[in-house]
Write a protein that holds these residues in place. Structure first.
Motif, PDB file in Angstrom:
ATOM      1  N   LYS A 141      38.665  48.748  35.303  1.00 42.27           N
ATOM      2  CA  LYS A 141      39.213  47.605  36.025  1.00 42.27           C
ATOM      3  C   LYS A 141      39.810  48.019  37.365  1.00 42.27           C
ATOM      4  CE  LYS A 141      40.388  44.582  32.135  1.00 42.27           C
ATOM      5  NZ  LYS A 141      41.506  44.004  31.347  1.00 42.27           N
ATOM      6  N   THR A 148      37.633  47.419  41.971  1.00 39.78           N
ATOM      7  CA  THR A 148      37.583  45.973  42.229  1.00 39.78           C
ATOM      8  C   THR A 148      36.155  45.459  42.286  1.00 39.78           C
ATOM      9  OG1 THR A 148      39.647  46.143  43.472  1.00 39.78           O
ATOM     10  CG2 THR A 148      38.312  44.144  43.803  1.00 39.78           C
ATOM     11  N   ASN A 149      35.270  46.168  42.946  1.00 40.21           N
ATOM     12  CA  ASN A 149      33.885  45.740  43.079  1.00 40.21           C
ATOM     13  C   ASN A 149      32.992  46.902  42.650  1.00 40.21           C
ATOM     14  OD1 ASN A 149      31.661  44.210  43.683  1.00 40.21           O
ATOM     15  ND2 ASN A 149      31.725  44.636  45.892  1.00 40.21           N
TER      16      ASN A 149
END
Length: 312
Positions: free
Chosen positions: A114, A117-118
């Motif tokens: 997690k 972010t991308n």
């Protein structure tokens, strides 16, 4: 020589309850960096941990923030996908399930931290699969199932079990009455939006209603049976002591949490609970009186303390 006997009579009551935990949130995934294709993967904000021995995901029914990973069902195994060499792409055929139906889409469940972010394509690590999704828009099917799964869960014929009491049906004023619930895990196989869904209902917490205005719970304690020799002197976590004589209606409400998997995918938590209350049981609570008598009830049915006779 005449025998001596003392007689007791008792009455009691019982109640139980149930509660459930939160489930997954779903979101569309952003395009996979570097592929040049529109991403057809499905991101799942769920409460997973990965078993280091089996490599399979399992649900963690605490809080989603405790899980460091994010998940997706990678649909890039399609013939028109950008990564047909993805491990497992050639390991599964998804033939149509009906004569006029469309073929399914092979997917592989993947995870990424997690903290990213991308996530890039190399950040997604295969977890399980491949498995099949059957929908013209497979990127939407899991989100659509997630949107309705709680309602489907609450329509299932889940058995709440029973509320049991010791002693029963008569118990004593001032003495502990042991209550316990008998709910158990239950599984169901459903078809939702054309997908095979396997759902498990698990009793998680209990709320006992004793009928005299007092309750216990929600508590994870289901209670347990104890030997008859311990009925009047063993206070369990779910026992109750009645302070007045009378007839009381007791029950227990069991709260079930649920998990579900789509087409043999990983277990996903259902965001909500199913609470079911058992039918009430009448507990007859009596006080005790002692007296010396000259004969038994078999010898003299009208003797003091025998059924149907008045106490003094």
């Amino acid at each position: 020589m005449s025998s001596l006997s003392a007689r007791l009579v008792a009455v009691g009551i019982l109640l139980v309850s149930v509660s459930l935990y939160p489930a997954p949130s779903w979101a569309a995934n952003s395009p996979s960096p570097g592929t040049g294709f529109t991403d057809r993967s499905i991101s799942v904000g769920a409460e997973f941990t990965i078993n280091p021995t089996t490599g399979m995901p399992s649900t963690n029914l605490t809080t989603a923030s405790e899980d460091p990973n994010q998940y997706m069902a990678d649909t890039h195994c399609r013939a028109d996908g950008p990564d047909t060499k993805d491990p497992g792409c050639d390991a599964l055929d998804c033939p149509a399930t009906t004569p006029a139906g469309e073929e399914g889409t092979p997917v592989i469940w993947k995870e990424a931290p997690k903290a990213i972010t991308n996530p890039g394509w190399t950040d997604w690590i295969p977890v399980s699969g491949p498995t099949c999704l059957y929908d013209p828009l497979p990127e939407n099917v899991l989100a659509n199932i997630a949107a309705r799964i709680l309602n489907d869960f609450r329509q299932l014929p889940v058995n709440p079990g029973n509320l049991e009491a010791q002693p029963f049906p008569h118990t004593l004023k001032g003495g502990p009455t042991n209550f316990y619930a008998t709910a158990a895990d239950q599984t169901f196989d459903l078809t939702i939006l054309g997908q095979a869904v396997h759902l498990t209902a698990t009793p998680t917490s209990y709320t006992y209603t004793y009928g005299d205005g007092t309750t216990l719970g929600p508590t994870p304690a289901a209670g347990y049976t104890i030997p008859e020799t311990e009925w009047l002197n063993n206070q369990t976590r779910t026992s109750h002591t009645y302070t007045d004589t009378g007839n009381y209606q007791a029950a227990v409400t069991t709260s079930f949490t649920g998990t579900y998997s789509v087409n043999n995918g990983p277990p996903l938590p259902i965001n909500g609970t199913l609470d079911i209350t058992t039918p009430t049981k009448t507990i007859h609570v009596w006080k005790t009186e002692k007296a010396l008598v000259a004969d038994t009830c078999q010898e003299n049915p009208n003797s003091w303390g025998c059924p149907g006779t008045e106490t003094r």
